[in-house]
Scaffold this motif. Structure first.
Motif, PDB file in Angstrom:
ATOM      1  N   ASN A   1     -48.630 -76.604  45.094  1.00 27.15           N
ATOM      2  CA  ASN A   1     -49.633 -76.414  44.070  1.00 27.15           C
ATOM      3  C   ASN A   1     -51.176 -76.483  44.585  1.00 27.15           C
ATOM      4  O   ASN A   1     -51.950 -76.031  43.707  1.00 27.15           O
ATOM      5  N   GLY A   2     -51.241 -77.188  45.571  1.00 27.61           N
ATOM      6  CA  GLY A   2     -52.806 -77.289  46.211  1.00 27.61           C
ATOM      7  C   GLY A   2     -53.240 -76.037  47.271  1.00 27.61           C
ATOM      8  O   GLY A   2     -53.962 -76.419  48.025  1.00 27.61           O
ATOM      9  N   ASP A   3     -52.186 -75.063  47.308  1.00 24.39           N
ATOM     10  CA  ASP A   3     -52.089 -74.062  48.301  1.00 24.39           C
ATOM     11  C   ASP A   3     -51.748 -72.851  48.098  1.00 24.39           C
ATOM     12  O   ASP A   3     -51.009 -72.309  49.095  1.00 24.39           O
ATOM     13  N   ASN A   4     -51.681 -72.342  46.607  1.00 29.61           N
ATOM     14  CA  ASN A   4     -51.175 -71.179  46.410  1.00 29.61           C
ATOM     15  C   ASN A   4     -51.831 -70.252  45.609  1.00 29.61           C
ATOM     16  O   ASN A   4     -51.413 -68.936  45.622  1.00 29.61           O
ATOM     17  N   GLU A   5     -53.296 -70.330  46.009  1.00 29.19           N
ATOM     18  CA  GLU A   5     -54.211 -69.341  45.427  1.00 29.19           C
ATOM     19  C   GLU A   5     -54.831 -68.507  46.474  1.00 29.19           C
ATOM     20  O   GLU A   5     -54.548 -68.987  47.621  1.00 29.19           O
ATOM     21  N   ASN A   6     -55.744 -67.661  46.176  1.00 24.96           N
ATOM     22  CA  ASN A   6     -56.670 -67.372  47.297  1.00 24.96           C
ATOM     23  C   ASN A   6     -57.798 -68.407  47.595  1.00 24.96           C
ATOM     24  O   ASN A   6     -58.218 -69.076  46.746  1.00 24.96           O
ATOM     25  N   ALA A   7     -58.870 -68.233  48.553  1.00 22.04           N
ATOM     26  CA  ALA A   7     -59.705 -69.412  48.742  1.00 22.04           C
ATOM     27  C   ALA A   7     -60.977 -69.090  47.911  1.00 22.04           C
ATOM     28  O   ALA A   7     -61.559 -70.071  47.990  1.00 22.04           O
ATOM     29  N   TYR A   8     -60.996 -68.254  47.130  1.00 23.99           N
ATOM     30  CA  TYR A   8     -62.330 -67.745  46.299  1.00 23.99           C
ATOM     31  C   TYR A   8     -62.158 -67.991  44.950  1.00 23.99           C
ATOM     32  O   TYR A   8     -63.012 -67.573  44.201  1.00 23.99           O
ATOM     33  N   THR A   9     -60.981 -68.742  44.572  1.00 22.49           N
ATOM     34  CA  THR A   9     -60.855 -68.932  42.959  1.00 22.49           C
ATOM     35  C   THR A   9     -61.751 -69.991  42.648  1.00 22.49           C
ATOM     36  O   THR A   9     -62.202 -70.624  43.366  1.00 22.49           O
ATOM     37  N   GLY A  10     -61.924 -70.104  41.284  1.00 18.96           N
ATOM     38  CA  GLY A  10     -62.625 -70.937  40.551  1.00 18.96           C
ATOM     39  C   GLY A  10     -61.912 -72.625  40.813  1.00 18.96           C
ATOM     40  O   GLY A  10     -60.932 -72.695  41.527  1.00 18.96           O
ATOM     41  N   LEU A  11     -62.534 -73.448  40.155  1.00 16.28           N
ATOM     42  CA  LEU A  11     -61.989 -74.804  40.219  1.00 16.28           C
ATOM     43  C   LEU A  11     -60.395 -75.029  40.120  1.00 16.28           C
ATOM     44  O   LEU A  11     -59.730 -74.601  39.550  1.00 16.28           O
ATOM     45  N   ASN A  12     -60.003 -75.687  41.182  1.00 20.36           N
ATOM     46  CA  ASN A  12     -58.664 -75.512  41.801  1.00 20.36           C
ATOM     47  C   ASN A  12     -58.355 -76.470  42.538  1.00 20.36           C
ATOM     48  O   ASN A  12     -59.217 -76.962  43.491  1.00 20.36           O
ATOM     49  N   TRP A  13     -57.107 -77.200  42.755  1.00 16.57           N
ATOM     50  CA  TRP A  13     -56.658 -78.145  43.773  1.00 16.57           C
ATOM     51  C   TRP A  13     -56.891 -77.280  44.947  1.00 16.57           C
ATOM     52  O   TRP A  13     -56.873 -78.312  46.331  1.00 16.57           O
TER      53      TRP A  13
END
Length: 334
Positions: A243-255
């Motif tokens: 859950n702290g590594d499942n988006e791309n690097a440029y998203t808004g506030l996130n773990w």
């Protein structure tokens, strides 16, 4: 006269082999130690570059990079780096780490959905790896599985995206994006002042939809974390299931890009969240940490970069995450 031909006897050969084996055994740990130290120095350089990017942004704009709108948003090249920027700090600092061309991908194109011309262009952005974003002790520079089930509002995500092994200081309290209800679902909603009225803020230096001035760090720049290495479960280095590594690097506030020094996710309260060394089976996704042996690397708001031991006093670690609690702290380092 008789004699034997020159050469090694079997015993002599075994002795030589034994000596060589001993020498190799003594040399290998030294070689591995030198490699470890080299990777650690490289990681420190990455932290330094990212920190200088954040501080250069503050010197240019008058405020630290915003944390953006939330994890369902990717950076937009036409919306600056302030309140109107839906992307997070890693996107905002691109022009300050010699990546201005990346920050302009999709500029001027029509937006509005994840199938718009701009959203399709942003696929290129989130699929362009940056060496500075990766810790060499953790994983190779490259693309990794996009694992979020939420998708993106303004970016058509490919199956693989870039990751980031570093996180901004989100304070010693929970992040405010625990549910999607704290994020706008459209550009129009994000532009409404009323939507953000009363938006809670964390106690760190990277805030959702906010422009933090250095003057707000009243505990002192040398006593407050700026950014550093994030913890990651080795089982999830490549899978996109953390859950702290499942988006791309440029998203808004996130773990993925912002971590805290206390208080767990979704409002669950813990006294401390000390830094941790990457450990298989441990899915903690809200704290700082690293893949290095015994240490993790942090940048301080005064621009310095320091190594800290995992045995750092947890209360000191917590206080270093709060920009304005008024409590004294002595910043340790190795």
């Amino acid at each position: 006269m008789s004699g034997r031909e020159g050469g090694f006897t079997l015993v002599e050969l075994l002795v030589v082999i034994t000596i060589i084996g001993i020498l190799v055994g003594l040399l290998l740990p030294a070689v591995e130690s030198a490699r470890d130290q080299g990777r650690l120095v490289q990681c420190q350089n990455h932290v330094k570059q990212l920190a200088l990017g954040m501080l250069s942004h503050e010197a240019s704009k008058g405020f630290l990079p915003t944390a953006g709108w939330g994890y369902i948003w990717t950076g937009d090249p036409d919306l600056g780096t302030g309140l109107q920027q839906p992307g997070g700090w890693a996107y905002c600092i691109l022009p300050y780490i010699d990546q201005a061309a990346l920050a302009q991908i999709g500029a001027g194109l029509a937006s509005g959905s994840n199938t718009s011309p701009k959203a399709l262009a942003l696929q290129q952005l989130v699929a362009t790896p940056l060496e500075t974003f990766y810790c060499p002790d953790r994983r190779p520079v490259g693309l990794y599985t996009f694992g979020s089930g939420s998708g993106q509002v303004n970016c058509a995500n490919p199956s693989q995206v870039i990751r980031i092994d570093y996180a901004a200081n989100g304070g010693d309290s929970n992040l405010v994006d625990a549910t999607q209800s704290r994020q706008p679902s459209s550009y129009a909603q994000g532009e409404q002042v009323s939507f953000w009225a009363g938006c809670p803020q964390n106690t760190g230096v990277c805030l959702q939809h906010a422009e933090l001035h250095l003057a707000a760090i009243t505990d002192g720049l040398s006593n407050t974390y700026l950014l550093g290495e994030k913890y990651l479960n080795p089982d999830s280095y490549t899978s996109g299931t953390d859950n702290g590594d499942n988006e791309n690097a440029y998203t808004g506030l996130n773990w993925d890009q912002t971590r805290t020094t206390a208080t767990g996710p979704n409002g669950s309260s813990y006294n401390y969240q000390p830094p941790q060394q990457d450990t298989p089976g441990n899915g903690n996704y809200w704290c700082f940490g690293s893949a290095h042996r015994g240490v993790f690397v942090m940048a301080i708001c005064d621009g310095s970069v320091r190594k800290f031991s995992f045995t750092i006093d947890p209360e000191v670690h917590r206080r270093l995450g709060n920009r304005a609690d008024g409590l004294p702290v002595t910043t340790p380092s190795l």
